[in-house]
Design an enzyme around this catalytic site. Structure first.
Site, PDB file in Angstrom:
ATOM      1  N   ASN A 187      10.521  -7.219   5.886  1.00  8.03           N
ATOM      2  CA  ASN A 187      11.785  -6.602   5.076  1.00  8.03           C
ATOM      3  C   ASN A 187      12.020  -5.358   5.702  1.00  8.03           C
ATOM      4  O   ASN A 187      11.113  -4.591   5.662  1.00  8.03           O
ATOM      5  CB  ASN A 187      11.210  -6.578   3.444  1.00  8.03           C
ATOM      6  N   GLY A 198       4.345   0.063   0.672  1.00  6.47           N
ATOM      7  CA  GLY A 198       4.503   1.436   1.374  1.00  6.47           C
ATOM      8  C   GLY A 198       3.423   2.534   1.255  1.00  6.47           C
ATOM      9  O   GLY A 198       3.377   3.663   1.500  1.00  6.47           O
TER      10      GLY A 198
HETATM   11  P1  PGA Z   1       5.099  -2.528   2.977  1.00 10.93           P
HETATM   12  O1  PGA Z   1       6.359  -2.927   1.903  1.00 10.93           O
HETATM   13  O2  PGA Z   1       4.521  -3.473   3.842  1.00 10.93           O
HETATM   14  O3  PGA Z   1       5.746  -1.403   3.740  1.00 10.93           O
HETATM   15  O4  PGA Z   1       3.948  -2.128   1.965  1.00 10.93           O
HETATM   16  C1  PGA Z   1       6.402  -4.326   1.651  1.00 10.93           C
HETATM   17  C2  PGA Z   1       7.712  -4.897   0.679  1.00 10.93           C
HETATM   18  O5  PGA Z   1       8.227  -3.854   0.272  1.00 10.93           O
HETATM   19  O6  PGA Z   1       8.393  -5.747   1.217  1.00 10.93           O
END
Ligand code: PGA
Length: 264
Positions: A18, A183
């Site tokens: 994503n 995140g």
């Molecule tokens: P991240 O995001 O891997 O940066 O934690 C995952 C997501 O929001 O699909």
């Protein structure tokens, strides 16, 4: 890709990137120039990217020789067309090369105020247009600390599935993404993921009947090359939805190639 036609069980694991609001068309082309050299077609898995919608066509062109890699959009609106400035209909996403769409990502829920009912409407519109929805659910840290994980994620799932005809419910994917893990660099432990995925699987059995085991449940939240295999080995984890680490061709090539784990 042929394995992602609606009604056809997907190859597991499902490894999805994503990109959120990153990479316009030029950056997307540059990414795939690098990624496709690092990652060769693998018939034993499903690989999907969710670029920003404006980059979808550039991605589709960049992947013209790579039918093994599928594309999706990060969001759709449930109406077919009309005066909805800034929105994209499911059929438009299909026309531009998407096979999948995320619905109810935590940023849509928490930054843009999407309600559980909106997520259901989007999932229904996606299926009606032949787009496979990835229904995202997940609790906040506050909800986890209050012992409300099951209540929150099952409410989100139930409300989304209530909008779908029972006959099409098996045509979905689900992503468990705890908000506190997105995140932040703090991933759920494999045990936390297995517990949440177990609850979701049980509920899917209620909603989707004998087809429930064919509904892939992806884990998302701070997935990195270093923790991908352990998370994928957790019970009922059928794939990974990766944000930050999907922006780097080397990191995502490693995650996309993570060893297949027999489904428990
Ligand atoms: P991240 O995001 O891997 O940066 O934690 C995952 C997501 O929001 O699909």
């Amino acid at each position: 890709m042929s394995s992602s036609a609606p009604g056809t069980p997907l190859q597991r694991p499902v490894l999805a990137g994503n990109w959120k609001m990153h990479k316009g068309p030029a950056a997307a082309r540059e990414f795939f120039g690098d990624f496709c050299e690092r990652f060769s077609p693998r018939p034993d898995r499903t690989v999907i990217f969710f670029p920003p919608a404006v980059s979808l066509e550039a991605c589709a062109r960049a992947l013209a020789e790579r039918p093994d890699i599928a594309l999706g959009v990060q969001n759709i609106f449930w109406e077919k067309e009309g005066a909805f400035t800034g929105e994209i209909a499911a059929a438009m996403a299909v026309d531009a090369g998407a096979t999948y769409t995320l619905v109810g990502h935590s940023e849509r829920r928490h930054v843009f105020g999407e309600a559980d009912e909106d997520v259901g409407r989007k999932a229904a519109a996606a299926l009606a247009a032949g787009l496979l929805p990835v229904i995202c659910v997940g609790e906040t840290l506050e909800e986890r600390q209050a012992g409300r994980v099951a209540e929150v994620i099952l409410r989100q799932l139930d409300t989304a599935l209530a909008a779908l005809d029972p006959t099409v419910r098996p045509g979905i994917l689900v992503a468990y993404e705890p908000v506190w893990a997105i995140g932040t660099g703090v991933n759920a432990t494999p045990a936390d993921a297995a517990a949440a995925h177990g609850l979701l699987r049980q509920r899917l059995e209620h909603h989707a009947g004998p087809a429930a085991p064919h509904v892939p449940i992806l884990y998302g939240g701070s997935v990195k090359p270093a923790n991908a295999a352990a998370l994928l080995a957790a019970a009922d984890v059928d794939g990974l939805l990766v944000g930050g680490a999907s922006l780097r061709p080397d990191d995502f090539a490693r995650i996309a190639a993570v060893s297949p784990i027999p489904h428990s």
